[in-house]
Design a protein around this motif. Structure first.
Motif, PDB file in Angstrom:
ATOM      1  N   PHE A   1     -15.621  61.093   2.705  1.00 29.49           N
ATOM      2  CA  PHE A   1     -14.961  61.887   3.747  1.00 29.49           C
ATOM      3  C   PHE A   1     -14.435  60.987   4.860  1.00 29.49           C
ATOM      4  CE2 PHE A   1     -15.116  64.455   7.647  1.00 29.49           C
ATOM      5  CZ  PHE A   1     -14.343  65.544   7.260  1.00 29.49           C
TER       6      PHE A   1
ATOM      7  N   ARG B   1     -20.293  61.757   2.298  1.00 36.75           N
ATOM      8  CA  ARG B   1     -19.920  61.479   3.681  1.00 36.75           C
ATOM      9  C   ARG B   1     -19.060  60.226   3.766  1.00 36.75           C
ATOM     10  NH1 ARG B   1     -21.905  58.425   7.927  1.00 36.75           N
ATOM     11  NH2 ARG B   1     -21.591  59.339  10.022  1.00 36.75           N
ATOM     12  N   THR B   2     -19.411  59.198   2.994  1.00 38.00           N
ATOM     13  CA  THR B   2     -18.622  57.959   3.024  1.00 38.00           C
ATOM     14  C   THR B   2     -17.196  58.203   2.529  1.00 38.00           C
ATOM     15  OG1 THR B   2     -19.541  57.434   0.844  1.00 38.00           O
ATOM     16  CG2 THR B   2     -20.610  56.451   2.759  1.00 38.00           C
TER      17      THR B   2
ATOM     18  N   ALA C   1     -18.373  67.098   5.267  1.00 39.04           N
ATOM     19  CA  ALA C   1     -18.330  66.524   3.912  1.00 39.04           C
ATOM     20  C   ALA C   1     -19.086  67.404   2.935  1.00 39.04           C
ATOM     21  CB  ALA C   1     -18.903  65.113   3.920  1.00 39.04           C
ATOM     22  N   ARG C   2     -20.263  67.902   3.351  1.00 38.47           N
ATOM     23  CA  ARG C   2     -21.037  68.782   2.469  1.00 38.47           C
ATOM     24  C   ARG C   2     -20.278  70.062   2.178  1.00 38.47           C
ATOM     25  NH1 ARG C   2     -25.637  66.678   5.160  1.00 38.47           N
ATOM     26  NH2 ARG C   2     -25.463  68.215   6.830  1.00 38.47           N
TER      27      ARG C   2
ATOM     28  N   ASN D   1     -19.085  67.471  13.147  1.00 37.87           N
ATOM     29  CA  ASN D   1     -20.132  66.784  12.379  1.00 37.87           C
ATOM     30  C   ASN D   1     -19.576  66.373  11.025  1.00 37.87           C
ATOM     31  OD1 ASN D   1     -22.392  66.292  10.616  1.00 37.87           O
ATOM     32  ND2 ASN D   1     -23.698  67.231  12.172  1.00 37.87           N
ATOM     33  N   LYS D   2     -19.392  65.069  10.830  1.00 40.36           N
ATOM     34  CA  LYS D   2     -18.752  64.582   9.600  1.00 40.36           C
ATOM     35  C   LYS D   2     -19.610  64.847   8.361  1.00 40.36           C
ATOM     36  CE  LYS D   2     -15.976  60.889  11.745  1.00 40.36           C
ATOM     37  NZ  LYS D   2     -16.402  61.105  13.131  1.00 40.36           N
ATOM     38  N   ALA D   3     -20.919  64.673   8.483  1.00 35.75           N
ATOM     39  CA  ALA D   3     -21.790  64.896   7.324  1.00 35.75           C
ATOM     40  C   ALA D   3     -21.743  66.354   6.882  1.00 35.75           C
ATOM     41  CB  ALA D   3     -23.225  64.487   7.660  1.00 35.75           C
ATOM     42  N   GLU D   4     -21.757  67.271   7.857  1.00 38.62           N
ATOM     43  CA  GLU D   4     -21.710  68.697   7.531  1.00 38.62           C
ATOM     44  C   GLU D   4     -20.356  69.068   6.935  1.00 38.62           C
ATOM     45  OE1 GLU D   4     -22.163  72.954   9.865  1.00 38.62           O
ATOM     46  OE2 GLU D   4     -23.189  71.186  10.655  1.00 38.62           O
TER      47      GLU D   4
ATOM     48  N   ASP E   1     -25.696  62.551   0.521  1.00 39.22           N
ATOM     49  CA  ASP E   1     -24.385  62.423  -0.115  1.00 39.22           C
ATOM     50  C   ASP E   1     -24.481  62.613  -1.620  1.00 39.22           C
ATOM     51  OD1 ASP E   1     -23.313  61.979   2.329  1.00 39.22           O
ATOM     52  OD2 ASP E   1     -23.115  59.810   2.121  1.00 39.22           O
TER      53      ASP E   1
END
Length: 572
Positions: free
Chosen positions: A562, A559-560, A552-553, A547-550, A438
């Protein structure tokens, strides 16, 4: 007519546009003032209305099991008897009844290898057409042949368009995978570089923006490693812009020409000047740097050319200037755009004749010095304003090298971050060795107006603040925890801080005294802003396959953050 239609279709790759062209061309040539065209969507297929001519048809969607679709799947053309154009519904078959419901006299299926791609519906002709028969809905046999030919050309174009769309989708998917692989490679190479640097400790000197503290840091490649990131004379990174820059350094280092380095502040111009010197035949001779903007005009003259005893007040002894100190080596003039016109005249003479006089002396001093100059200013504008001599500019601008800002070499940020983490962890005797995804995403999304110098300061700040071995967003400077300089999208699409949304919820008491039209406008704007943000988050999440992390990137946010946006907008 067929040739014109064929040429027009060849230029189109958008299915809805193809369908509209088919409808309007067919209606115009066959004298129909009413019609509609449906295109297949999804699986199981649903035929959605794409364009209508005249009154809108009763149905905007046709399912795969409806009578008209079933009829056209087995026969490409369906006609309504001419006698029924007055409004009497046919009773002999369900297909013609549905055609009548849609206001059509003829339906042409767009068939390809047994699959129905679309449906063209035309109303009866506005006037009888030649040898038309009642069985063909008032159209002639020639009309039907023409319509079939149009349909076949459109089918080929639709198939081509679908192929084009699939290729584009595959290209995007491939590009995404290539970027992911490249990102992983950069991380691996950065770790290799860090491990190699630990095996081969550096000799620290004064740190330079964008560089290792070592003057000539070049981590030796680990045995058996290939594709390791190059730390060329302290320049950290492996991006294409940096590699191109290093190629230019190799070319100009061997020559003895004047070089003008141009770029924003903090991009590492002095570091690059050192790299040129250290790879030149003068490498064993002095490298002398002068920061022109740090000295007043009178002091700069003495600093460059030296002075003799008694030349001015407090000149109690002779002083050797920087030109003499750099004799046989390289003199780097940083921020050359800041020197006064008087000093520019003297500098021009040195460049032309390689001689000068010390302040307070008339005795010429001859030197052999290579000049490297740097500036972040627009020298062309300064020349137009009369603040920089044109003849000096052309003397300096023999070879020009542009240093890209950090925002144009964002691929190097992971390697630079790991490099600065190692430097400042060792300096502060702390074990801060890595950065979470993040925080790294936030660093890559930032625009870096201060370039590498600002990134170095940010990592130094993070090492001071960090309480664990991993840097998080909370350890970054405050300007990196807000979104004011994110470059992940247009300004109206940039994510907003949660505190802003929280404070917005406390507006109602304030808005109570606001006129009703203004309150409505504010509420509408807020709803529209939330709709745009909701669409943006949903699109990113869909593109990332959930995929939330992807996702967000891809949006350049943590990520938090997002996830909090998703919760606030009711998307989770």
């Amino acid at each position: 007519t067929l040739q014109r239609m064929s040429r027009a279709i060849e230029q189109l790759v958008d299915p809805p546009t193809l369908a509209r062209r088919l409808l309007h061309t067919s209606a115009e040539l066959l004298g129909a003032s009413r019609g509609a065209v449906y295109l297949r969507q999804g699986d199981p297929p649903l035929y959605q209305l794409t364009e209508a001519l005249g009154p809108a048809p009763a149905l905007t969607e046709l399912s795969s099991g409806c009578p008209l679709v079933e009829a056209l799947s087995s026969q490409s053309t369906l006609t309504l008897p001419w006698a029924n154009r007055s409004g009497v519904a046919p009773v002999d078959a369900s297909g013609p009844r549905q055609l009548h419901l849609l206001g059509g006299a003829i339906a042409q299926g767009l068939l390809h290898e047994g699959q129905l791609l679309g449906i063209l519906v035309l109303g009866p002709p506005d006037s009888p057409r030649g040898l038309a028969t009642e069985a063909t809905g008032g159209y002639t046999a020639e009309d039907l042949h023409l319509l079939t030919a149009f349909a076949q050309m459109t089918v080929l174009a639709l198939v081509s368009a679908e192929g084009h769309r699939k290729i584009e989708a595959l290209n995007r998917e491939l590009q995404t995978k290539v970027e992911k692989i490249a990102e992983q490679n950069r991380r691996i190479m950065a770790l290799q570089s860090q491990l190699s640097a630990i095996r081969h400790p550096l000799h620290p000197t004064v740190p330079i923006a964008g560089a290792s503290p070592g003057q000539g840091e070049a981590a030796a490649p680990a045995a058996g490693c290939s594709g390791q990131p190059e730390a060329y004379n302290g320049m950290v990174g492996s991006s294409p812009p940096l590699r191109h820059l290093m190629q230019q350094v190799r070319k100009v280092a061997a020559a003895d020409s004047v070089v003008l380095l141009r770029g924003e502040s903090g991009t590492g111009k002095e570091l690059l000047a050192r790299a040129i010197h250290e790879n030149s035949p003068r490498a064993h001779r002095p490298f002398v740097a002068v920061h022109c903007s740090a000295l007043a005009p009178g002091l700069l003259e003495s600093e460059l050319f030296g002075h003799v005893k008694g030349a001015f007040t407090n000149a109690i002894r002779d002083k050797v200037g920087r030109f003499e100190a750099a004799d046989g080596g390289t003199l780097f003039l940083d921020e050359i755009g800041d020197i006064s016109v008087e000093v520019q005249i003297q500098l021009l003479r040195v460049l032309q004749e390689r001689t000068f006089e010390r302040v307070g002396s008339s005795e010429p001093v001859k030197v052999d010095v290579r000049i490297l100059a740097a500036t972040h200013q627009d020298l062309e504008t300064l020349m137009r304003q009369g603040r920089f001599r044109e003849d000096l500019f052309y003397r300096l601008n023999v070879v020009q090298i542009h240093l890209p800002p950090l925002r144009e070499r964002a691929e190097d940020i992971p390697e630079l971050v790991l490099h600065f983490l190692r430097v400042y962890s060792e300096r502060m005797n702390k074990q801060v060795t890595c950065i979470d995804d993040d925080a790294l995403a936030r660093l890559k999304a930032y625009s870096w107006p201060g370039n590498i110098r600002q990134l170095e300061n940010a990592i130094q700040h993070a090492v001071v603040i960090a309480e664990k071995s991993q840097v998080t967003i909370e350890d970054l400077p405050v300007e990196l925890r807000t979104d004011s300089l994110l470059v992940s999208g247009p300004s109206w699409e940039r994510e907003e801080d949660d505190a802003v949304h929280a404070s917005a919820d406390s507006w109602p008491p304030l808005l109570a005294s606001t006129p009703a039209p203004l309150r409505a406008a504010i509420a509408h704007e807020r709803a529209e802003r939330e709709r745009r943000e909701r669409d943006r988050l949903v699109r990113a999440l869909a593109a990332a396959g959930g995929n939330k992390a992807e996702a967000a990137r891809a949006l350049g946010m943590a990520r938090t953050t997002f996830i909090s946006r998703l919760k606030r907008l009711g998307l989770t």
